[in-house]
Design a protein around this motif. Structure first.
Motif, mmCIF file in Angstrom:
data_model
loop_
_atom_site.group_PDB
_atom_site.id
_atom_site.type_symbol
_atom_site.label_atom_id
_atom_site.label_comp_id
_atom_site.label_asym_id
_atom_site.label_seq_id
_atom_site.Cartn_x
_atom_site.Cartn_y
_atom_site.Cartn_z
ATOM 1 N N ALA A 1 0.832 -1.208 0.000
ATOM 2 C CA ALA A 1 0.000 0.000 0.000
ATOM 3 C C ALA A 1 0.862 1.251 0.000
ATOM 4 O O ALA A 1 0.588 2.212 -0.729
ATOM 5 N N PHE A 2 1.912 1.247 0.810
ATOM 6 C CA PHE A 2 2.828 2.388 0.810
ATOM 7 C C PHE A 2 3.474 2.551 -0.562
ATOM 8 O O PHE A 2 3.577 3.652 -1.092
ATOM 9 N N LYS A 3 3.914 1.435 -1.129
ATOM 10 C CA LYS A 3 4.580 1.468 -2.428
ATOM 11 C C LYS A 3 3.678 2.026 -3.523
ATOM 12 O O LYS A 3 4.102 2.762 -4.399
ATOM 13 N N THR A 4 2.395 1.681 -3.438
ATOM 14 C CA THR A 4 1.443 2.088 -4.468
ATOM 15 C C THR A 4 0.958 3.513 -4.319
ATOM 16 O O THR A 4 0.851 4.256 -5.295
ATOM 17 N N PHE A 5 0.673 3.917 -3.081
ATOM 18 C CA PHE A 5 -0.040 5.174 -2.894
ATOM 19 C C PHE A 5 0.779 6.298 -2.252
ATOM 20 O O PHE A 5 0.387 7.459 -2.331
ATOM 21 N N ARG A 6 1.879 5.970 -1.605
ATOM 22 C CA ARG A 6 2.696 7.033 -1.021
ATOM 23 C C ARG A 6 3.746 7.459 -2.036
ATOM 24 O O ARG A 6 4.797 6.844 -2.162
ATOM 25 N N THR A 7 3.447 8.518 -2.726
ATOM 26 C CA THR A 7 4.360 9.041 -3.720
ATOM 27 C C THR A 7 5.149 10.199 -3.152
ATOM 28 O O THR A 7 4.753 10.817 -2.163
ATOM 29 N N LYS A 8 6.273 10.511 -3.791
ATOM 30 C CA LYS A 8 7.081 11.629 -3.320
ATOM 31 C C LYS A 8 6.409 12.946 -3.691
ATOM 32 O O LYS A 8 5.893 13.111 -4.789
#
Length: 238
Positions: A230-237
Motif C-alpha cells: 500500500a505504501f509502495k502504491t499510494f505514497r508518492t514523493k
C-alpha cells in the motif's frame, strides 16, 4: 487570498499529526539533529477540564513571554515592544486573539501562571495559555474557562523563583523554538504542535495531499493489502 481567520478555520479540519507530517517534509533541520516537526512534547490540558474527549481544538497565533530566574538581572531591551510598560503587571500585556505562550526556566518548582493571571487573560480576550512550566490555582483557572495547557502544577507562587523577563521574543519549549505569530495547534487527542508563521500557507497546501494518500493506503489495507504494498502504491514523493 484567505485571511488568517479563514486559514485557522481550515486547520480545524486536520489533526496535529497531519500538521507534523507536513512540517516533516517542509522544515530543514541542521545536520545531525532530530526532526521535531513542530511537536511540543508533554503538554497536558488542565483547564477547563483534563478530559480530552470534552475539549475542542485550540488554534491561534502565539504571543510570547519569557520568564527568567528571580536572581537574574532585570532584562533591559532596547526595543520597548519587548519590555513591560511602567506601572503594569506582565499579564496586562497579554494580547487578545492569541495563545499566550510562556517559557519558564527549566527545573523550577514555582508556578508562572495562576488564577488572577488567567482571569485577566480571559477578560483581555486571550484564546488560551500554553505554559512551558508550572501553573497553580486550578479551581480559579477552570472557573474562568480559560483553556490552559502546561507541563505541571505547583502550590508555590511565581516570586519564589521566577520573574517576567521579556515579551514578544522567540521562546524555547522543550527544544522547539516558537516566535510571536507562529500558529499554536492544541489538539486534545494528539497533542500540541507549532507551525512557523512563514510555513503556514505551505502546510495548508501540502496537508490535503498527504491526507489523501494516507486515506488510499488505509483503504487498501482494509481490502487486504500489505502495508508495504500500500505504501509502495499510494505514497508518492511530494
Amino acid at each position: 487570498m484567505s485571511t488568517i481567520t479563514e486559514k485557522l478555520q481550515i486547520l480545524q479540519n486536520y489533526s496535529a499529526c497531519d500538521v507534523s507530517d507536513a512540517l516533516l517534509k517542509l522544515q530543514k533541520n541542521p545536520e545531525g539533529t532530530t526532526p521535531r516537526a513542530g511537536h511540543l512534547a508533554d503538554f497536558i490540558p488542565f483547564s477547563p477540564t483534563t478530559d480530552r474527549t470534552k475539549l475542542p481544538k485550540l488554534i491561534a497565533p502565539a504571543s510570547t513571554f519569557k520568564f527568567i530566574p528571580k536572581s537574574s538581572p532585570d532584562a533591559n531591551p532596547s526595543d520597548p515592544s519587548h519590555s513591560f510598560p511602567p506601572g503594569t503587571h506582565w499579564v496586562d500585556s497579554a494580547e487578545p486573539g492569541t495563545i499566550t505562550v510562556i517559557e519558564q526556566p527549566e527545573g523550577q518548582h514555582c508556578a508562572v501562571l495562576g488564577g488572577v493571571m488567567a482571569v485577566r487573560m480571559k477578560y483581555l480576550g486571550v484564546m488560551g495559555a500554553l505554559v512551558n512550566g508550572r501553573i497553580r490555582d486550578l479551581g480559579e483557572i477552570r472557573e474562568c474557562r480559560l483553556p490552559v495547557w502546561a507541563r505541571g502544577t505547583s502550590t508555590v507562587g511565581t516570586a519564589a523563583e521566577a520573574k517576567p523577563g521579556l515579551r514578544n521574543v522567540p521562546v524555547s519549549l522543550g527544544g522547539v523554538d516558537v516566535s510571536p505569530g507562529d500558529i499554536i495547534f492544541c489538539d486534545p487527542v494528539d497533542g500540541v504542535v507549532a507551525i512557523p508563521h512563514e510555513l503556514l500557507d505551505r502546510v495548508l497546501e501540502l496537508m490535503p495531499k498527504l491526507v489523501a494518500m494516507d486515506d488510499k493506503v488505509k483503504e487498501a489495507v482494509l481490502q487486504g493489502s500489505s502495508v508495504f504494498e500500500a505504501f509502495k502504491t499510494f505514497r508518492t514523493k511530494i
